[in-house]
Motif scaffolding. Sequence first.
Motif, PDB file in Angstrom:
ATOM      1  N   TYR B 124       0.800  -1.213   0.000  1.00  0.00           N
ATOM      2  CA  TYR B 124       0.000   0.000   0.000  1.00  0.00           C
ATOM      3  C   TYR B 124       0.844   1.279   0.000  1.00  0.00           C
ATOM      4  N   GLU B 126       3.650   4.198  -1.305  1.00  0.00           N
ATOM      5  CA  GLU B 126       3.546   5.077  -2.462  1.00  0.00           C
ATOM      6  C   GLU B 126       3.782   4.349  -3.777  1.00  0.00           C
ATOM      7  N   SER B 131      -1.339   0.849  -4.722  1.00  0.00           N
ATOM      8  CA  SER B 131      -1.339   2.256  -5.127  1.00  0.00           C
ATOM      9  C   SER B 131      -1.023   2.390  -6.617  1.00  0.00           C
ATOM     10  N   GLN B 135      -3.376   3.949  -9.390  1.00  0.00           N
ATOM     11  CA  GLN B 135      -2.839   5.077 -10.182  1.00  0.00           C
ATOM     12  C   GLN B 135      -2.972   4.796 -11.679  1.00  0.00           C
ATOM     13  N   PRO B 143       0.710   9.135  -6.984  1.00  0.00           N
ATOM     14  CA  PRO B 143       0.095   8.011  -6.278  1.00  0.00           C
ATOM     15  C   PRO B 143      -1.155   8.500  -5.567  1.00  0.00           C
ATOM     16  N   TRP B 145      -2.467   7.902  -2.733  1.00  0.00           N
ATOM     17  CA  TRP B 145      -2.318   8.211  -1.298  1.00  0.00           C
ATOM     18  C   TRP B 145      -0.880   7.977  -0.898  1.00  0.00           C
TER      19      TRP B 145
END
Lengths: 363, 558
Positions: B124, B126, B131, B135, B143, B145
Amino acid sequence: MSSFLEIRHLDKSFGDVQVLTDLTLDLAEGEILALLGLSGSGKTTALRLLAGFETPDAGEILVDGEDVTGLAPARRGFGMVFQHYALFPHMSVFDNVAFGLRAQGRKAGLGERVDEMLELADLAGYGGRKVSEISGGQQQRVALARALAPEPRVLLLDEPLSNLDPALRERTRRELVAAVRKIGITTVLVTHEQEEAFHVGDRVAVLHGGRLEQVGTPADLYQSPRTRFVANFVGRSSTLRGFVDEVSGGDEVWVALGQVQDIAVSWSGVPAEPLEEDQRVEIVVKPESLRLATSETGGALPARVVENRFTGPLTYCIVRLMGGEEIQVLADDTRPAPHADVFVAPRPGGPKPRIFRLEDDAE
Amino acid sequence: MSPARLGRPRLDRPRLFAYLVVLGLIWLVTYPLLLTLIEALGGAGTWTLGHFGEFAGRIDEWRALWRSLWISVASVVLAGLVGVPLAFVFERTDFPGRRVLGALVALPVALPPLVGVIAFLFLYGESGFVSRAVQTVLGLDQPPWRLHGPGAILLVHTYSMYVYFYLFARAALARLDGSMLEAAAALGAGRWRILWRVTLPQLKPALLGAALLTFMTSLGSFSAPYIFAGGYRVMTTQIVASRVNGQYALAQVEAMVLASLALIALWLIRRFQGAEAVASAHGVAPVRRRIERPAARWGFAALGWGLAAFMLLPHLTLLLISLVPHGTWTVELWPPVLDFGNYRELFSEPERLRPMLNSLWMATAATAGAVVLGLMAARQSLRQGKRLGGALEVLVALPWAIPGTVFAVALGTAFSVHAPWFGRFVWIGTPIILPLAYLVRCLPITGRAALAGLRQLDPALEEAARSLGASSFGTLWQVVLPLVRPAVVAGLGLAFITGLGDFVTSIVLYTFETRPISIEIQSSLRVQEFGAAAAYGVLLMLMSAGAFLIWGRGEGRP
């Protein structure tokens, strides 16, 4: 009688609680002594002192003249059967029985000795079984075989039958006595069951509150209890209170128990200690010393039936006297219904009640 | 006169031995803490409250303290919210795959914290898998988050600590007397009323136990804050930062403050627990409600398997990353190259293999020591009187309540001075200090396991052996040890895993020569060698899982 196991003036307390006071007992070689008492009487502590798991505060234990009081359990040469057997669950029956022999470093003849013990315990062929795979009765016998295998000088049995159901208990008890007799080993049995103590013990020692009340053959205890506790504890007993009416000779006393239509009713009994006239006394009477009468006869006390207690071969009738005391009477063929009015009288030829002095402060 | 007439309280050999064990434990457990406190106060002769004053005057310190506290409370709440419902689902209902899933759900407990943390990072983070996927799918420039700060810490805490609630609540539910629930129903209570008024109150002791465990673990948690929240300092990371900056006295003060906080929390929760009467149920556990409706049945099954996938995803990711050669995966959704290069390097280059060997031998030595010491302490604590026995029990349990970072600082303080007459040696920088630290950390696990095993042992068994002529050693070797072996071995497994994956004490006390796997993972991450870090993580995971499967089953953590 020369003593083989001598227990002299043992005292033991845990913290502030004195659990055993001045216990002195002698056992002849090959004798079986039953230590009988209620829970908290000190009987288990006495056995643990003998085994060496506890150290006495004072007193000595001698075996064949040798003082073993300070010896570690392992060096005493005592065998013990534990209440819950304490069989080693991770070992086979054979390894359990062989444990003591191996601890002695015995190699030669080990297998034969174990087999011999298993045979004695009627467990031939069970050596390879796991302890968890055999029944409770068999486990009890393994525990005995294990205790006996290293040829101990003294055998200690801690309530060895209490874990068995009643149907099995009687048979196992007979086998236990037979095995112990066959070997002829000096044995101390601890039990709270009178029947067991009387069956197994050559003599029975009654403990109460950490003190020895009386030691003697079962017949002695039954017929001539020396203390109030023993008289009450052995057999089914009821107690009545009264005053000494007449002392005739040394072995018979008449006790006034009450009045029926202005006539004093007195029963006779054997004094456990010297008594004087007008002394307050307690009279301990067994059900078989009494009978029920439907009409007023000599020496009968009026009573009302509370209930009949049927035990199979015998029926005991519980009656309540006018003074409120409940006593047990051995019923004959006639069994009066509850609430019936009856009379209770001494049974001709029955065992004589024992009479004890009642101290002023005694309740 | 017979020996029995000697006065009763005497210093016989067993008692002397017990005192020696106590002394050894004091030296290992409380003495370093005491020395740390003394040095934090300036040391004998130069007493000062200056360091504490410095601590109190800095806003950063108060901030870190507050963060540690609220994150721990939040972790308890979140872990409870996940763990308790799961326990109900797996204990009270029946659906396809319940057994296997029920075991899988407990998986995070067997994994070193650092492994979970880096797995989350790869999944999870970047540039993590999820992610990246989001993305790519949404066509974003950035990213979606950042896995950073308190949110990230709480996510990882929840993931790794809900298991405490799950296991405790499940065990309590299994012990529940079914007839009590039937009685409530017969008295006219509906399902909710039964849940609130009968079931939950009975679970209270178990839930408090789990809350305590979660709170203490969270308070001492280091890996997650360290990896995810560099600048967002909590107490544990603050201590390490102070030490790294050479502010030893400040680090000592911080360690003492954190230790006090842990002990106060322990005392508070225990007091709360003590007020709870633990009802011992004797009946039969309530029957599992079989989910009968096909749709609901499959719904539950799908939910269960989905959950299991979620649980396993971090580990699968770790495995995948470990197969990606260095520098080959840049912007693609799926790594273009997969091979065993990272593993080959790890085993063929002596300097890369070294951390593995270090961890293995240090964990083994620490576990062996902790098992022996734990067993001795447990045995003496049961055989000696209340005072001495109680002292032993507290000494063995204490390292559990004290965060690992604090212990590391304490051991670093105690063993950096040469004063043999005061039990102090210069062991810092030598291969002794890390195994010793692991040993102290493992002691509560092995001691508790030994205590549990010995408590279940019928004392008559030992007496039987002694009356049959066995020596004390013979009794110990032939009767006691074989019978407590299952419990001791379970403790051994968990202790080994703890030592093997240790990061929190290692980062304070390691040297280049003695660096363990966890330190190597951290340095690989720092130089962006994610494949190598993942490969170490996978191996650590496999060794831990192996140890857990061989030794660790059937016993919970203390």
